[in-house]
Design an enzyme around this catalytic site. Structure first.
Site: not given
Length: 325
Positions: A126-127, A190-192, A315
């Site tokens: 990530e990032y 698909t969250y956060e 998660w």
């Protein structure tokens, strides 16, 4: 294969699918055992890396042993986690820029998988700046070429994109089309939308999830996609002050128990297809809690069938999901 290729997970009706669950090595054994009866893969979070291509080890032997005993495929997760346990993409960027380090990292991934008896790897980088998106996909492809002949899987967790030109450090390093070609499966996070430092929002509002899936199937074969499911919620103190307010994470069962403790009703948001409630704590502070329950998960699982997806990725499996799974 020693792994059961398919598991069944039910919410009212039974749906055949791949069910991946991310787990920390600190998970309680009774919780782990509960989930293992419902999983296809167990992904141990997380190994880290050094810029030389050496792995930062994870003590996941107990997770691997438990998964194998249950007929579940144990997966290594590799994230850009540094020596301090922080997310830091710099070591992985160094690897991508150094041919020898790239080879070293793939060698170490293969060696660790063989030594520990893992069933493959899930990349969760990530990032990553957008300029490295192609190199990242190429690295995933090279890893898959090494592991696939051994019967091992290569998967990748991807940020929830909705278009090719979507800006933001979370999205730009993840090219859906390239990753759809490079990996065996793509796990869409698909969250956060509601998160610790963000506005009080549903964690995975269904319209947002749908937009990601609608875009995803135009870039990735639908039968390679696993939709993300969040097994948690957030409790925000009110009034919310951007830059100062911070939500606390809690399990779905814990959320329902909190509503019962304060004697407040759990309400339902038709637009988000998610439960929520509000309460006032003993210090007079108001709160709003968004979480998931059987009804909200069932609505999302309906989309797995609608889009013909391979399955779901949870998660995380650190709390039992009460409600009919």
């Amino acid at each position: 294969t020693a792994y059961r290729r398919q598991r069944q997970m039910c919410i009212r009706d039974r749906i055949n699918m791949i069910v991946n669950g991310y787990s920390y090595s600190t998970v309680k054994r009774d919780v782990l055992d509960w989930w293992l009866r419902r999983l296809t893969w167990l992904s141990s979070f997380s190994y880290g890396m050094r810029q030389s291509g050496e792995l930062i080890n994870l003590e996941d032997e107990e997770l691997i042993s438990a998964a194998k005993a249950a007929g579940v495929r144990p997966m290594m997760v590799l994230a850009p986690i540094d020596e301090m346990g922080k997310f830091n993409p710099s070591p992985f960027i160094s690897v991508l820029n150094d041919p020898q380090a790239r080879t070293n990292l793939i060698d170490n991934i293969e060696s660790t998988i063989k030594t520990k008896g893992l069933g493959g790897i899930d990349f969760d980088i990530e990032y990553l700046p957008g300029e490295y998106a192609a190199a990242y996909a190429e690295f995933v492809s090279d890893t898959r070429k090494r592991l696939s002949p051994l019967g091992l899987l290569t998967t990748v967790a991807l940020a929830p994109r909705i278009r090719d030109d979507q800006e933001g450090i979370l999205y730009e390093g993840h090219d859906y089309r390239l990753m759809g070609e490079a990996a065996d499966y793509c796990l869409l996070m698909t969250y956060e939308w509601g998160y610790t430092n963000g506005d009080p929002l549903p964690v995975s509002p269904i319209a947002n999830v749908r937009k990601v899936l609608e875009y995803g199937i135009t870039r990735i074969p639908h039968d390679k996609i696993l939709m993300g499911l969040n097994n948690y919620g957030y409790d925000w103190p009110l009034p919310f002050v951007r830059g100062r307010s911070r939500a606390s994470s809690l399990g779905n069962y814990e959320a329902a128990a909190r509503a019962e403790y304060y004697g407040v009703p759990v309400e339902w948001d038709d637009k988000a297809m998610a439960p929520f409630f509000e309460y006032t704590d003993p210090y007079g502070t108001d709160h709003i809690v968004w979480f998931e329950n059987e009804r909200s998960w069932r609505a999302r699982l309906d989309m797995v069938r609608e889009f013909g997806l391979a399955g779901v990725s949870i998660w995380a499996v650190k709390n039992i999901f009460y409600g009919g799974i």
